[in-house]
Design an enzyme around this catalytic site. Structure first.
Site, PDB file in Angstrom:
ATOM      1  N   SER A 104       0.606  -1.210  -0.166  1.00 42.85           N
ATOM      2  CA  SER A 104      -0.012  -0.055   0.574  1.00 42.85           C
ATOM      3  C   SER A 104       0.849   1.568   0.482  1.00 42.85           C
ATOM      4  CB  SER A 104      -0.742  -0.015   0.879  1.00 42.85           C
ATOM      5  OG  SER A 104      -1.556   1.111   1.588  1.00 42.85           O
ATOM      6  N   ASP A 197     -10.390  -4.320  -4.981  1.00 38.67           N
ATOM      7  CA  ASP A 197      -9.405  -3.375  -4.315  1.00 38.67           C
ATOM      8  C   ASP A 197     -10.331  -2.077  -4.793  1.00 38.67           C
ATOM      9  OD1 ASP A 197      -7.868  -1.254  -2.648  1.00 38.67           O
ATOM     10  OD2 ASP A 197      -6.395  -2.574  -3.364  1.00 38.67           O
ATOM     11  N   HIS A 227      -7.748  -5.171  -0.975  1.00 39.50           N
ATOM     12  CA  HIS A 227      -6.646  -4.731  -0.432  1.00 39.50           C
ATOM     13  C   HIS A 227      -5.827  -4.387   0.020  1.00 39.50           C
ATOM     14  CE1 HIS A 227      -3.821  -0.777  -0.164  1.00 39.50           C
ATOM     15  NE2 HIS A 227      -4.174  -0.741   0.767  1.00 39.50           N
TER      16      HIS A 227
END
Length: 250
Positions: A104, A197, A227
């Site tokens: 991320s 996601d 995610h």
């Protein structure tokens, strides 16, 4: 499997950065960079550490200042500061070639470190990488709130405490955006992204693939993946990519 002990490195301004370093041999040291408000004890970090232990490969994990076991207040964190934290840990604890794995926001930090450490970084593994999320990840109303109030709290989609973003972090991110121009990294890159996601749309991964200068960029889109990418088959996809990058680093 026994985890490496936590070791702290002290920075000149008083920050204490918590790290776990696993010594090893092999073509490169694997470095895991956590996401926003995350730490080095998550499922992906632990899976990569076990992978490194099985193969006898060196691995570094760390907590950015204000997160996990590191000192400081989360509200004082900025993207620039967390890039410095990671860079300091790499400089103090590792030698030789590196493979960076960023989850991320850690994928954004990964890209900046690759540009700073061109002579050492041999490969990149982006896991739901989120470069430039201060741009596409906030609505005009969110940005107006940040400018007016100096902070923004949004509900955590996973049911935890409300997620805080400060004006300082947002401004730092805006100054360090990368997707508007070529990203001058020429080594192999493996990007893992879920098409489900909702935090980082798969279009971000496609933009990143296009912006990277490297001719060896592979994007693995996982059907139904969210995610977190922490399901067993998703972890296996991440580990296969890490193995591929290590083989290319030989």
């Amino acid at each position: 499997m026994t985890q490496p002990d936590i070791h702290f490195i002290d920075l000149p301004d008083g920050r204490r950065i918590a790290t776990r370093f696993r010594p090893g041999e092999g073509p490169a040291t694997l470095v895991f960079l956590p996401g926003y408000a995350s730490d080095m004890e998550g499922a992906k970090a632990l899976a990569l550490d076990a992978f490194a232990a099985e193969r006898g490969i060196a691995m570094l994990r760390l907590d950015y200042s204000g997160t996990g076991s590191s000192s400081g207040r989360f509200a004082d964190g900025t993207l620039a500061r967390w890039i410095e934290d990671a860079g300091a840990a790499i400089d103090r604890l590792t030698q030789g070639p590196l493979i960076l794995a960023g989850s991320s926001m850690g994928g954004w930090i990964m890209l900046h470190l690759a540009l700073q450490q061109r002579e050492r970084v041999r490969g990149l593994l982006g896991i739901a990488a989120a470069p430039d999320f201060t741009d596409w990840g906030f609505t005009p109303e969110d940005k107006a709130t940040l400018r007016r109030d100096g902070r923004l709290q949004r509900a955590d989609p996973y049911g935890g405490e409300a997620q805080l973003t400060t004006l300082g972090f947002w401004q730092s991110g805006e100054q360090l955006r990368l997707l508007h121009e070529e990203i001058a990294f020429d080594g192999p890159v493996r990007l893992i992204h879920g098409d489900g996601d909702t935090d980082v749309p798969v279009g971000v991964a496609l933009r990143l693939k296009a912006r990277l200068r490297s001719a060896d960029v592979q994007l693995n889109i996982l059907k139904g993946g969210g995610h977190r990418l922490s399901e067993p088959h998703e972890i296996r996809a991440i580990l296969r990519s890490a193995d591929d990058l290590l083989e290319l680093a030989r």
